[in-house]
Design an enzyme around this catalytic site. Structure first.
Site, PDB file in Angstrom:
ATOM      1  CD  GLU A 138      -2.766  -1.239  -0.009  1.00 37.39           C
ATOM      2  OE1 GLU A 138      -3.212  -0.182  -0.516  1.00 37.39           O
ATOM      3  OE2 GLU A 138      -2.981  -2.364  -0.497  1.00 37.39           O
ATOM      4  CG  LEU A 139       3.349   2.289   3.274  1.00 34.24           C
ATOM      5  CD1 LEU A 139       4.433   1.955   4.291  1.00 34.24           C
ATOM      6  CD2 LEU A 139       2.775   3.678   3.549  1.00 34.24           C
TER       7      LEU A 139
END
Length: 380
Positions: A138-139
């Site tokens: 997600e990052l």
């Protein structure tokens, strides 16, 4: 001669390239310098593109946890994922106040915008269902990258069998062809943390040996490299740093190298004992650890010999997509930076053959105690 080795343990782990995909228009995303850059030596790469300037200024992402909407059980997971990315790239995550900030909440689903999208605040949704160091994916979206199955070259590596409802999901099915004339960064790696698993029989690997590898929770060598190339991360005087196994100076710590292999020691006839234990949440729930524990075996053979590895016993290992709790990988791929097929299911075992000398066996675990009985031999 057969050598017998027993592994007891629990798991964790890690990487990139350059090619131009042209389909005829103007949008160009130049990534990490010229085509001749030393780190990029092959023909196929991973790309990114979502906005004219999706990079975060100076590679720094200022963030804060929305105390009203964030589940504290997930804080350590997010911070560990940030730490792993920063340790291997020049990307920095800072809790300091700034005009542009990443607001982290725990709404439904793991959701992130792609790259820096504008405005004073940008949202990242991270509920407990995203638990584990796999949150790094997600990052990496936030940094500027989409999923592997959205690459323009995906049809060379995946057999798509999309469900009818998925065909209307433009974000999941779109390819980079939409953005035309792009610069690619890394080769297609089934072991990328950006690669979906195939639990719904929609994204099957054309190389069936990688079925359990897809859906990995471990950032690969090329995952880190594509970030470094995209943000033009480098170390001063890196020509003087001697990195082995086609590694390169680590922009996160220029005294170290980012290498495709974590170990080069030679181990024979050895027993490894390692227990990852469990992570306890505030409500008393026990889960697997946020990150993995790794153990490596390096097998060296006489010149011009093939190394055969037979994993004859697997206990304590959970069979699942992406081997996301733990598993074992014999580095058989001729390009050692690439992920090789992983094993976490007893019925999937085979004799692995490798011409890499030495051949590295990587075991990883995040829950309880795992055991592998490994035999290896040298053949002509």
């Amino acid at each position: 001669m057969n050598y017998f080795i027993t592994f007891f343990f629990m798991h964790i782990a890690v990487l990139n390239f350059y090619f131009r995909f042209s389909n005829g228009n103007k949008i160009v995303m130049r990534v990490g310098g010229s085509p001749e850059t030393k780190r990029l030596e092959r023909s196929k790469r991973q790309a990114l593109r979502m906005d004219n300037e999706p990079r975060w200024p100076r590679g720094t992402i200022n963030y804060f946890f929305d105390e009203q909407r964030f589940d504290e059980n997930s804080r350590a997971t997010v911070l560990r994922a940030m730490e792993k990315i920063s340790n291997h790239t020049c990307i920095k995550f800072s809790p300091k106040d700034a005009r542009i900030k990443l607001r982290i909440v725990s709404d439904k689903g793991c959701q992130a915008a792609i790259g820096r999208v504008g405005g004073d605040q940008q949202y990242l949704s991270f509920p407990t269902s995203c638990y584990s160091v796999g949150s790094a994916s997600e990052l990496i979206h936030v940094i500027g990258f989409l999923h592997s199955h959205q690459r323009a070259d995906r049809d060379e590596y995946l057999k798509l069998n999309l469900q009818p409802w998925r065909l209307n999901d433009w974000f999941q099915t779109m390819q980079y062809k939409k953005y035309l004339d792009q610069w690619w960064i890394v080769p297609y790696d089934y072991g990328s943390i950006m690669q979906y698993h195939d639990s719904d029989n929609e994204y099957g690997p054309k190389n069936s040996k990688y079925f359990r590898t897809m859906g990995s929770q471990i950032p690969s060598y090329f995952d880190y490299l594509m970030i470094n190339e995209y943000y033009q991360c480098s170390c001063e005087g890196e020509e003087q740093i001697n990195c082995k196994n086609r590694g390169y100076p680590n922009p996160g710590n220029c005294s170290e190298c980012n290498c495709p292999l974590e170990s080069s020691e030679e181990w024979k006839n050895i027993t490894l004992n390692l227990d990852a234990g469990y992570m306890s949440l505030q409500n008393g729930t026990k889960l697997h650890q946020i990150d993995f524990v790794f153990r490596y075996l390096s097998i060296s053979a006489p010149a011009n010999k093939t190394i055969e590895v037979d994993i004859r016993e697997i206990t304590g290992v959970e069979c699942n997509y992406g081997c996301y709790i733990g598993g074992i990988e014999v580095k058989t791929h001729e390009d050692r930076r690439m992920t090789s097929p992983r094993l976490c299911c007893k019925n999937d075992n085979e004799i692995y053959k490798s011409r890499n000398n030495p051949t590295i066996v990587m075991a990883f675990n995040s829950e309880g105690l795992d055991k592998y009985n490994i035999f290896y031999r040298f053949t002509d």
